[in-house]
Design a protein around this motif. Structure first.
Motif, PDB file in Angstrom:
ATOM      1  N   ASP A  36       1.437  -0.622  -6.471  1.00 37.41           N
ATOM      2  CA  ASP A  36       0.845   0.097  -5.346  1.00 37.41           C
ATOM      3  C   ASP A  36      -0.649  -0.225  -5.304  1.00 37.41           C
ATOM      4  N   ILE A  37      -1.014  -1.033  -4.339  1.00 42.10           N
ATOM      5  CA  ILE A  37      -2.366  -1.570  -4.264  1.00 42.10           C
ATOM      6  C   ILE A  37      -3.396  -0.458  -4.021  1.00 42.10           C
ATOM      7  N   GLU A  38      -2.948   0.636  -3.415  1.00 46.10           N
ATOM      8  CA  GLU A  38      -3.853   1.769  -3.167  1.00 46.10           C
ATOM      9  C   GLU A  38      -4.403   2.352  -4.465  1.00 46.10           C
ATOM     10  N   THR A  39      -3.644   2.220  -5.549  1.00 42.33           N
ATOM     11  CA  THR A  39      -4.110   2.831  -6.805  1.00 42.33           C
ATOM     12  C   THR A  39      -5.342   2.112  -7.361  1.00 42.33           C
ATOM     13  N   GLU A  84      -4.958  -7.661  -2.322  1.00 42.93           N
ATOM     14  CA  GLU A  84      -3.499  -7.796  -2.357  1.00 42.93           C
ATOM     15  C   GLU A  84      -3.101  -9.270  -2.448  1.00 42.93           C
ATOM     16  N   LYS A 106       0.834  -1.208   0.000  1.00 43.99           N
ATOM     17  CA  LYS A 106       0.000   0.000   0.000  1.00 43.99           C
ATOM     18  C   LYS A 106       0.866   1.254   0.000  1.00 43.99           C
ATOM     19  N   GLY A 107       0.558   2.176  -0.893  1.00 43.20           N
ATOM     20  CA  GLY A 107       1.240   3.477  -0.899  1.00 43.20           C
ATOM     21  C   GLY A 107       2.668   3.457  -1.436  1.00 43.20           C
ATOM     22  N   VAL A 109      -9.090  -4.681   0.907  1.00 43.54           N
ATOM     23  CA  VAL A 109      -7.776  -4.391   0.320  1.00 43.54           C
ATOM     24  C   VAL A 109      -6.823  -5.563   0.542  1.00 43.54           C
ATOM     25  N   ASN A 110      -6.901  -6.170   1.727  1.00 44.28           N
ATOM     26  CA  ASN A 110      -6.002  -7.300   1.999  1.00 44.28           C
ATOM     27  C   ASN A 110      -6.299  -8.482   1.101  1.00 44.28           C
ATOM     28  N   GLU A 127      -7.980   1.735  -5.795  1.00 47.26           N
ATOM     29  CA  GLU A 127      -9.175   2.330  -5.182  1.00 47.26           C
ATOM     30  C   GLU A 127     -10.001   3.160  -6.157  1.00 47.26           C
TER      31      GLU A 127
END
Ligand SMILES: NC(=O)c1ccc[n+]([C@@H]2O[C@H](COP(=O)([O-])OP(=O)(O)OC[C@H]3O[C@@H](n4cnc5c(N)ncnc54)[C@H](O)[C@@H]3O)[C@@H](O)[C@H]2O)c1
Ligand SMILES: [Zn+2]
Length: 359
Positions: free
Chosen positions: A163-166, A211, A19-20, A207-208, A168
């Motif tokens: 980046d897994i946040e992207t 991932e 993340k991030g 999110v987990n 979202e």
């Protein structure tokens, strides 16, 4: 943060996922690059380009190039424009290209990297779920008006930074698209994982979970391409669901439904063939429910004609001496390639279309 190492014939490379990560790029990029060109599309630019530029600013002078979002940018024209950008900003052999975007950008920027100065380093920064598939394995390409990916090469990135946040900001249809390939990787490799996915709803994805699914998908892809980089044998398994999917995409016109959605529909046909013709007992009912619950566009099947699909499948790259080959499953996680008679394909396609239209 998790990581997987992918072995290729030219070098090993790491896939980092967490993340991030876009805020910490300097930590992951080798020092010594003379300059960096970030290539992205017009949609991803608005969300993430600024973060990436800021995060790279300590590493080397950073330049950017933006192409319009959408598959039509995987073209000769955009390729040439990007080479112009490389020349204009004077990228040299020690420069780095960063492909920031989905599979379209990965393929396009990867192809630019593979040919500019006979090849310079590039890093994949995937921003779609589908790109878990395209960012690993080294296939890079642009399209020809007569066909997808006709101009390309094998060229591996030096790193993949996910980046897994992207994820979202992805629209629903792109989440579905990505999960078409995720569930393909599960069907190819792991019965428990496949059943777990079938029980879940994409709208409730954590999110987990995301991932972990992306990581597992990358591991499946990596382990197959490591054994068969140039698709002489088992890399064909990655075509599970794709024979019909490609025919549907070509027939409806690219962009009508996403690639992964077409794959998800193709997987349904794969299950039907495996069960009806080869006696497998794949969980087709559970899969149909999963497709319904997650709004996959299964109804496209009612808009296609089996004879036209057959014609298109004859152009599939697995077709040899005019025999149509399919990847099927003996059971979950046990794929094989087999030739199927055209009459049987027509019959099974018609049956599936009838089932889907409720006749
Ligand atoms: N090289 C390979 O092995 C391989 C494998 C599979 C697919 N591909 C290629 O990948 C491409 C498809 O990739 P894709 O589905 O990622 O398409 P894409 O790159 O076109 O992205 C889909 C859409 O999502 C938008 N987008 C991307 N990231 C976003 C984000 N984080 N938030 C909001 N919107 C975002 C894009 O702008 C685009 O409109 C095709 O060209 C296909 O041929 C290559
Ligand atoms: Zn695919």
């Amino acid at each position: 943060m998790a990581s997987v190492t992918v072995r290729s014939s030219s070098h090993d490379y790491e896939v980092l996922i967490g993340k991030g990560l876009r805020h910490h790029l300097v930590e992951f990029i080798s020092s010594g690059y003379t300059s960096i060109l970030v290539i992205t599309d017009s949609t991803v630019k608005d969300y993430y380009l600024q973060d990436v530029k800021e995060s790279l600013s300590e590493a080397a002078p950073v330049f950017t190039a933006v192409v319009p979002a959408g598959e039509s940018s995987k073209s000769m024209v955009r390729y040439e424009e990007l080479l112009d950008s490389c020349v204009d900003v004077k990228l040299d052999r020690k420069s780095l290209i960063i492909a920031l975007g989905g599979g379209m950008i990965g393929d396009l920027a990867g192809f630019v990297s593979s040919t500019y100065l006979r090849g310079i380093d590039y890093i994949q920064m995937p921003t779609t779920i589908l790109a878990h598939d395209s960012s690993v394995g080294g296939k890079v390409a642009i399209n020809h008006p007569k066909g997808k990916n006709l101009i390309g090469s094998f060229y591996h990135p030096v790193k993949v930074i996910y980046d897994i946040e992207t994820m979202e900001t992805l629209p629903e249809s792109e989440i579905r698209s990505g999960y078409g390939e995720v569930i393909k990787h599960a069907f190819l490799s792991d019965e428990d994982w496949a059943h777990r996915l079938l029980k879940g709803k994409l709208s409730e994805l954590s999110v987990n979970q995301l991932e972990s699914d992306i990581m597992k998908g990358i591991q499946v892809k990596a382990s197959i391409v490591e054994k068969d980089e140039r698709e002489a044998g088992i890399r064909k398994y990655l075509n599970l669901g794709h024979t019909l999917a490609h025919a549907i995409e070509a027939e409806l016109g690219y962009g009508e439904i996403t690639h992964g959605e077409a794959v998800a529909v193709g997987l349904l046909f794969m299950m039907k063939l495996s069960n009806e013709l080869k006696g497998a007992q794949l969980p087709i009912q559970a899969y149909k429910e999963w497709l319904d619950n997650n709004n996959y566009p299964v109804s496209v099947l009612t808009r296609i004609r089996p004879d036209r699909m057959l014609e298109r499948m004859r152009l599939d790259k697995k077709t040899l001496r005019r025999k149509i080959n399919f990847v099927l499953l003996h059971e979950l996680s046990d794929p094989y390639v087999v030739e199927i008679e055209e009459a049987q394909l027509l019959e099974q396609m018609s049956l599936l279309i009838n089932e889907v239209s409720g006749e």
